[in-house]
Design an enzyme around this catalytic site. Structure first.
Site, PDB file in Angstrom:
ATOM      1  N   LYS A   1       0.851  -1.130   0.020  1.00 60.54           N
ATOM      2  CA  LYS A   1      -0.224  -0.148  -0.057  1.00 60.54           C
ATOM      3  C   LYS A   1       0.983   1.354  -0.065  1.00 60.54           C
ATOM      4  O   LYS A   1       1.736   1.331   0.864  1.00 60.54           O
ATOM      5  CB  LYS A   1      -0.833   0.013   1.156  1.00 60.54           C
ATOM      6  CG  LYS A   1      -1.728   1.335   1.400  1.00 60.54           C
ATOM      7  CD  LYS A   1      -2.545   1.383   2.811  1.00 60.54           C
ATOM      8  CE  LYS A   1      -2.950   2.702   2.937  1.00 60.54           C
ATOM      9  NZ  LYS A   1      -1.973   3.487   3.139  1.00 60.54           N
TER      10      LYS A   1
ATOM     11  N   GLU B   1      -0.519   7.855   2.378  1.00 61.64           N
ATOM     12  CA  GLU B   1      -1.316   8.892   1.927  1.00 61.64           C
ATOM     13  C   GLU B   1      -0.665  10.266   1.062  1.00 61.64           C
ATOM     14  O   GLU B   1      -1.198  10.744   0.427  1.00 61.64           O
ATOM     15  CB  GLU B   1      -2.353   9.802   3.028  1.00 61.64           C
ATOM     16  CG  GLU B   1      -1.329  10.624   3.826  1.00 61.64           C
ATOM     17  CD  GLU B   1      -0.433   9.757   4.713  1.00 61.64           C
ATOM     18  OE1 GLU B   1       0.131  10.590   5.904  1.00 61.64           O
ATOM     19  OE2 GLU B   1      -0.360   8.718   5.050  1.00 61.64           O
TER      20      GLU B   1
ATOM     21  N   HIS C   1      -8.117   5.728   1.689  1.00 61.42           N
ATOM     22  CA  HIS C   1      -7.377   6.413   3.139  1.00 61.42           C
ATOM     23  C   HIS C   1      -8.280   7.610   3.593  1.00 61.42           C
ATOM     24  O   HIS C   1      -8.595   8.453   2.921  1.00 61.42           O
ATOM     25  CB  HIS C   1      -5.942   6.739   2.404  1.00 61.42           C
ATOM     26  CG  HIS C   1      -5.037   6.840   3.617  1.00 61.42           C
ATOM     27  ND1 HIS C   1      -5.133   7.757   4.510  1.00 61.42           N
ATOM     28  CD2 HIS C   1      -3.929   6.144   4.147  1.00 61.42           C
ATOM     29  CE1 HIS C   1      -4.057   7.881   5.337  1.00 61.42           C
ATOM     30  NE2 HIS C   1      -3.322   6.947   5.182  1.00 61.42           N
TER      31      HIS C   1
ATOM     32  N   LYS D   1      -1.259   3.484  17.585  1.00 58.35           N
ATOM     33  CA  LYS D   1      -0.774   4.631  17.941  1.00 58.35           C
ATOM     34  C   LYS D   1      -1.870   5.487  17.922  1.00 58.35           C
ATOM     35  O   LYS D   1      -1.463   6.682  18.215  1.00 58.35           O
ATOM     36  CB  LYS D   1       0.286   4.956  17.336  1.00 58.35           C
ATOM     37  CG  LYS D   1      -0.109   5.213  15.663  1.00 58.35           C
ATOM     38  CD  LYS D   1       1.210   5.361  14.857  1.00 58.35           C
ATOM     39  CE  LYS D   1       0.819   5.554  13.197  1.00 58.35           C
ATOM     40  NZ  LYS D   1       2.050   5.889  12.411  1.00 58.35           N
TER      41      LYS D   1
END
Length: 415
Positions: free
Chosen positions: A177, A180, A269, A310
């Site tokens: 992948k 972004e 995304h 996270k």
């Protein structure tokens, strides 16, 4: 003449019709407003009201929204479906999440949830594949599909990026992948990255006997995204990736329409979502953003890690349940869990959200002491063990890559 006043938009005894779009808001009225006054202004400003009392000659189409329930700081507003242009997400959001976000009548306002009537929902294409990608593309059976993003997410040359992908694929992961902010920069141009990655993908498939694919980021202006999508299809890739918030919903709808013809799945995304949903008292919830994504037709969407990883806490479980839910026969969306995951967190993640997901790790793969290939093996081993109901510590006894990962990260959540 007929006078139209703010109080005309408030009726706490009103029962919304099945044809109406019903929205739940959290509001904090301005210091000189009570809840009834603020609620009526939300309904007014988001439909056909204004600050001045109007005198209207003759009859007009009744497009007034109705604030129909108040519960503490929560209000419900029902919108007649004639207020909306069917199949236009920008127009709908300009009503229910437009000017009201800046009104002085409220100190804070947050769009929490929507109930979409059939006429509006079915005016959108919805997902082409949804969660069926797990088996239609990958034959994943009962396990989650797996993905990774090369790290660092920008700065790698095309050759470096492709090598990372090849090692991840041959290590056992399903998907490479882009992140972004990787699109078409000089250090890693889009077309070269596409061509070289698919060549490496094909080689990895031959070596492993497993299906592999690539979530390549086509985000750009509308025309360029469509051009890139056609290139992706020409190369035999199964997916495109779009930064759905930053690129805009009209552009997502354009991509979805073309992908119907090209047979491509859309990976969404959600970069920039926290600009709308992180402040709990204001903005638009991730639940609503996920609903918009499903209507506009994405097949996979990042929805968080159920308080693992996270990123900030959010209602991953509730969002995922909505994306799986029946919506007038519309396909579902595959939730993608990502953000600070590593092999030691996989069992708890699956316990919280199930196996009908995708799981993605970046640092939790490439940060493995023995490199990306070993990190991919460790992550896949954790997924396989969990799907088979085997304790990962027991599984690690015969899988050294997983044992090394557990020795490094344990089951701790990163920040």
């Amino acid at each position: 003449m007929t006078g139209i006043k703010y109080e005309d938009f408030l009726d706490l005894g009103y029962e919304p019709a099945d044809s109406e779009l019903v929205c739940d808001f959290y509001i904090e009225p301005a210091h000189d407003m009570n809840m009834e006054e603020a609620a009526s202004r939300v309904a007014s400003e988001s439909s056909n009201g204004t600050w001045a009392e109007l005198q209207v000659d003759g009859s007009i189409t009744d497009l007034s929204a109705t604030a129909c329930d108040i519960d503490g700081n929560h209000i419900t507003v029902a919108y007649p479906d004639a207020l909306f242009e069917k199949g236009s997400m920008p127009q709908i959001l300009s009503c229910i999440a437009g000017n009201i976000m800046g009104m002085k009548a409220v100190d804070n306002i947050r769009l929490l949830d929507c109930e979409w009537p059939e006429a509006i929902a079915t005016s959108f294409m919805g997902p082409q594949f949804g969660s069926s990608v797990r088996n239609e593309i990958f034959d994943a059976g009962d396990r989650p599909i797996t993905a990774t993003v090369p790290k660092p997410k920008v700065g790698l040359s095309t050759d470096q990026h492709v090598q990372v992908g090849y090692e991840a694929w041959t290590g056992g992961l399903d998907l490479l992948k882009d992140d972004e902010n990787l699109t078409d920069q000089d250090f890693n141009p889009f077309e070269k990255r596409l061509y070289d990655s698919i060549e490496a993908r094909d080689k990895a498939e031959e070596e492993t006997g497993e299906k592999k694919s690539y979530l390549i980021n086509i985000t750009a202006d509308g025309d360029e995204m469509l051009r890139r999508a056609e290139l992706v299809a020409d190369e035999g890739c199964e997916y495109v990736m779009v930064d759905v918030v930053t690129t805009g919903w009209a552009a997502v709808q354009q991509v979805r329409e073309l992908c119907e013809d090209l047979g491509l799945a859309i990976h969404a995304h959600r970069a920039m979502h926290a600009a709308f949903d992180r402040v709990e008292e204001h903005g638009v919830s991730m639940r609503v953003i996920a609903q918009i994504c499903r209507l506009c037709g994405v097949d996979q969407l990042h929805t968080g890690t159920a308080d693992l990883g996270k990123l900030a806490n959010e209602d991953t479980v509730g969002i995922n349940e909505w994306m799986y839910s029946d919506l007038y026969g519309m396909n579902d969306v595959l939730p993608m869990a990502s953000g600070g995951l590593h092999p030691g967190l996989v069992p708890e993640l699956v316990d919280r959200v199930g196996t009908n997901i995708g799981v993605q790790a970046g640092g939790g793969v490439h940060g493995h002491p023995d490199g990306t290939y070993a990190g991919a093996k460790a992550f896949r081993q954790a997924v396989d063990a969990t799907a088979e109901g085997i304790d990962i510590h027991e599984y690690a006894a015969d899988h050294p890559e997983l044992q090394t990962a557990l020795d490094k990260w344990g089951t701790e959540t990163p920040r």
